[in-house]
Scaffold this active site. Sequence first.
Site, PDB file in Angstrom:
ATOM      1  N   GLY A 643      57.803   5.601 -18.360  1.00  0.00           N
ATOM      2  CA  GLY A 643      59.064   6.054 -17.809  1.00  0.00           C
ATOM      3  C   GLY A 643      58.766   7.079 -16.415  1.00  0.00           C
ATOM      4  N   GLY A 645      57.419   6.193 -13.770  1.00  0.00           N
ATOM      5  CA  GLY A 645      57.485   5.482 -12.500  1.00  0.00           C
ATOM      6  C   GLY A 645      56.451   4.844 -12.048  1.00  0.00           C
ATOM      7  N   SER A 682      47.613   8.947 -18.910  1.00  0.00           N
ATOM      8  CA  SER A 682      47.495  10.187 -19.645  1.00  0.00           C
ATOM      9  C   SER A 682      46.777  11.093 -18.186  1.00  0.00           C
ATOM     10  CB  SER A 682      46.683   9.976 -20.627  1.00  0.00           C
ATOM     11  OG  SER A 682      45.049   9.807 -20.044  1.00  0.00           O
ATOM     12  N   GLN A 686      47.815   8.499 -13.169  1.00  0.00           N
ATOM     13  CA  GLN A 686      47.847   6.882 -12.551  1.00  0.00           C
ATOM     14  C   GLN A 686      48.392   7.320 -11.124  1.00  0.00           C
ATOM     15  OE1 GLN A 686      46.678   4.967 -13.994  1.00  0.00           O
ATOM     16  NE2 GLN A 686      47.400   4.551 -16.071  1.00  0.00           N
ATOM     17  N   THR A 687      49.182   8.137 -10.593  1.00  0.00           N
ATOM     18  CA  THR A 687      49.354   7.958  -9.098  1.00  0.00           C
ATOM     19  C   THR A 687      48.289   8.252  -8.220  1.00  0.00           C
ATOM     20  OG1 THR A 687      51.904   8.794  -9.562  1.00  0.00           O
ATOM     21  CG2 THR A 687      50.985   9.153  -7.358  1.00  0.00           C
ATOM     22  N   LYS A 867      48.649  13.752  -5.613  1.00  0.00           N
ATOM     23  CA  LYS A 867      48.138  14.337  -6.903  1.00  0.00           C
ATOM     24  C   LYS A 867      49.375  14.081  -7.913  1.00  0.00           C
ATOM     25  CE  LYS A 867      47.592  18.541  -4.930  1.00  0.00           C
ATOM     26  NZ  LYS A 867      46.869  19.964  -4.741  1.00  0.00           N
ATOM     27  N   GLU A 871      52.019  15.894 -16.175  1.00  0.00           N
ATOM     28  CA  GLU A 871      51.758  17.228 -17.168  1.00  0.00           C
ATOM     29  C   GLU A 871      51.876  18.492 -16.260  1.00  0.00           C
ATOM     30  OE1 GLU A 871      48.202  15.052 -17.777  1.00  0.00           O
ATOM     31  OE2 GLU A 871      48.240  15.665 -19.814  1.00  0.00           O
TER      32      GLU A 871
END
Length: 921
Positions: A643, A645, A682, A686-687, A867, A871
């Site tokens: 979710g 992106g 997590s 990921q980005t 970055k 979270e």
Amino acid sequence: MTFAADAMPDWVEVNGERHPLPEDLSRPATHFLREHLKLTGTKVGCGQGDCGSCTIVVDGEPRYACITPVARLRASRVLTVEGLAAGSPCGRRLQQSLLAHQAVQCGFCIPGMLMSACAAIDAGRVRDRADAEAALDGVLCRCTGYRKIVDAVLDVAIDAAPRPLTLPDDSIAVGRPLTRLDGEAKVTGTDHFGADGIPAESLHLRAVRCPHPRAGFAFGDLQAFVQAHPGVLRVFTHADVPGRNVHGVAPPYADQPVLPVDEARHHLEAVALIVGEADAVAALDLATFPITWTPMPALADVDIAARADSPLLHAHRPANLLIEGMVQRGDAEAALRDSALVVTGRFESSFVEHAYLEPEAGWARRTADGIEIHSPTQAPHPHREELARILGVAPEQVRVVPTAVGGGFGGKLDMTVQPLLAVAAWHMDRPVALVYTREESMATSTKRHPARIASSMAADAQGQLLAVTFEGDYNTGAYASWGTAVANRVPVHAGGPYRIPHYRARARARHTHVTSAGAFRGFGVPQTAMSQEQLIDELAVRGGWDPLEFRLRNALRPGDTLPTGQVLDDSVGLVACLEALRPHWQAARARGGDAGPRERRGVGLAAFFYGCGNTALPNPSTVRIGLRPDGTLVLHQGAVDAGQGANTVIPQIAADALGIPLARLHIVGADTHLTPDCGRTSASRQTFVTGRAAFLAGQALLGKLRHMAGADETAPVHFGEDGVEVAGVRLALAELPVDAQGYALKSEERFDPPTTLLDQDGQGRPYAAYAFGAQMAEVLVDLDTGRVRVRRVVAAHDVGRMVNPTLLQGQVEGAVAQGVGMALMERYEPGSGNNLHDYLIPTVRDVPEVETLFIEAPTALGPYGAKGIGEPALVPTAAAILNAIHHATGVRVREAPATPDAVLRALADAASRPFTSTGKV
Ligand code: FES
């Protein structure tokens, strides 16, 4: 409508088509729609009429399909999301509006949102924002924070000029608010979540679960049970696990059995699996299952679990201690002794449930040489490794195919249905499916760790922070899960984003007899921030300094040293975040005070830093880009989009790295047989990590093409419609041999952020990049009821580089909603309340106005400087709210959630205590 018995119509019209009613009219409409008509766009989030994901429109009115018996549909006109565009005057505009507003994240709630909204709009009931909120009030969303959904609905209702989609074009993709690439399937109900693509020939699985917090058990005659129940084919126990009967996210700590041998360690733990035909398995009365339970004393509290005479959950972990993490630097005790100003506090938080709207579900089948598993997961390759060990096969024999993920937030990192499905399907010659009920999901999935914290902070008379000590105990439940990650991450972050010369922080994860606590957006840092940012505030108040200026004075800057000894590089945007907040802060402070005779207005602030990626561990992602002889470019990216992106952001980065319009890129999404390992979705990685791997893969492919052309490394590469040119020279791709995937050329690049292990004092480089930020919350506190309402949050975040600004905003707005829940209402009680009417999460009525301010302090390691945000956006929200409660009332609430009862207790407690002067306390 009523009918004479002999004239009862036996039909229902669904999306304009008439269907005969099924035989069994007592089953819920969701069963009829999903199983008979295969209209799986109508989702089942709870099955109890609490979440609204299943909302359909019946004769113009919204109805929860999960509690509407089919009998009620007799002779009715039913509209589902699949028929929305054609069946409602506003249907298609509504779908487009949600996409254009970037109001869709995981998408699981979206069919329910759309159907509720269209019923209200078509009936003329939406005239303003309050009406739009009322229309959506019966549908929960855990991802978005609702505001963009309300904006989208309102635009359609008042016939505003439609907001256009932001589609890929020839311009640079990074930095553009592109409409999510996977959005259309989510607004039309065609996206497949875990329960949506189950093959018709599947057998179904039902788990036998422990009714006690802890119990020994012994089976009776299982074969006789099977024979006595037609349609039931097998019962599986621990003896049927072909490989290792243990799994866990960190292999050295793996301790969770697929099925326990003779003792269940928490309520509703699965101990046996019944497999058979769907209806036969559903109809079973599990009270007749041959098992004898012997209840045993259970531990629920970490302090009791630490006692020498307490039973051990795992024999090799004395005092039920899973792990202790520690960071120390300087001499914190001496500094506390010698400082002008010292504050000390204790804080306690509760379990928090992820409450993703999609319960765990999936299916598995044997293949020629192994097994294939389809389920929502945030960790496809790690699950492949674990399932291979459980089955005793090579990882290549396991194919993990992630379905769409209906929210995860860390809760779908651990395996849930997967090992049960794998074991059952391994023994059967038909696919096996399993769909958790809401109760099973909540009772057995991981939770946010409850924290019990004692901490002191010291400053000198000029407002310079000098020392922090921190002791934190985190209830990690029955199995290790991510307790190790929490205990290692918390000590790094326990001082907050400040220069602290003297520091000692310890965090312990301890076992108890409850479902495991695991990863939940922030790995222990949000609950730690609730304690620590209150202490920072207290220091400021006692020192007579403005809380924002005090934070600014001590804020980390480029070149500063963390308590781990790591020296920060240039990507430190905290000062800019605080300065961006300053005008909002000053204006809100000026507004503070009474809001009514018994209502107080308050404003609070919290700052944070957050390490992107795993703590002091390898953390790689690999991305592949293939070039076909006809010039087609294919991106293989295995980062699961839960979710947030990734399905849009990673292609944006890859397209720019290749220098092509995004529309030229064909995308292959996560599948362990088709995409390289991109690690877990997590730790806000990921980005940053997969994005960097995508950038490197793009650059590497350009390098290969230049090399092939004999051109220098700056030669322009042009991907045309009919081939590739380097420095104006056309390459003869068609003459190259192709590999098994049909590629004439490909690049595959891996990025592993440079980190080091921490030594015994916690010294080292645990993360390669840090996100920074601060949030400000404005609240109203009712002094009579203790009720707190959050009116507005201003969130300033250093994201390094904005890859997709509206997706970033969505992450912040969703995180703020979760922060409101954590601060004020969410408390999970193990063993009870496993439903969404006892466990409350914020509704559309509970979320504040959110203003986002993005700061770009790029990191040289991230793709184009980016970055993480997933979270970080949650870390400060609850802390800012608690500080705002103090500003409003003068009272510190040292527990979370700050329910009305907790606030009233704190008010009463403060009223009964004598006034104490400021200074050393
Ligand atoms: Fe609403 Fe995920 S988008 S629950």
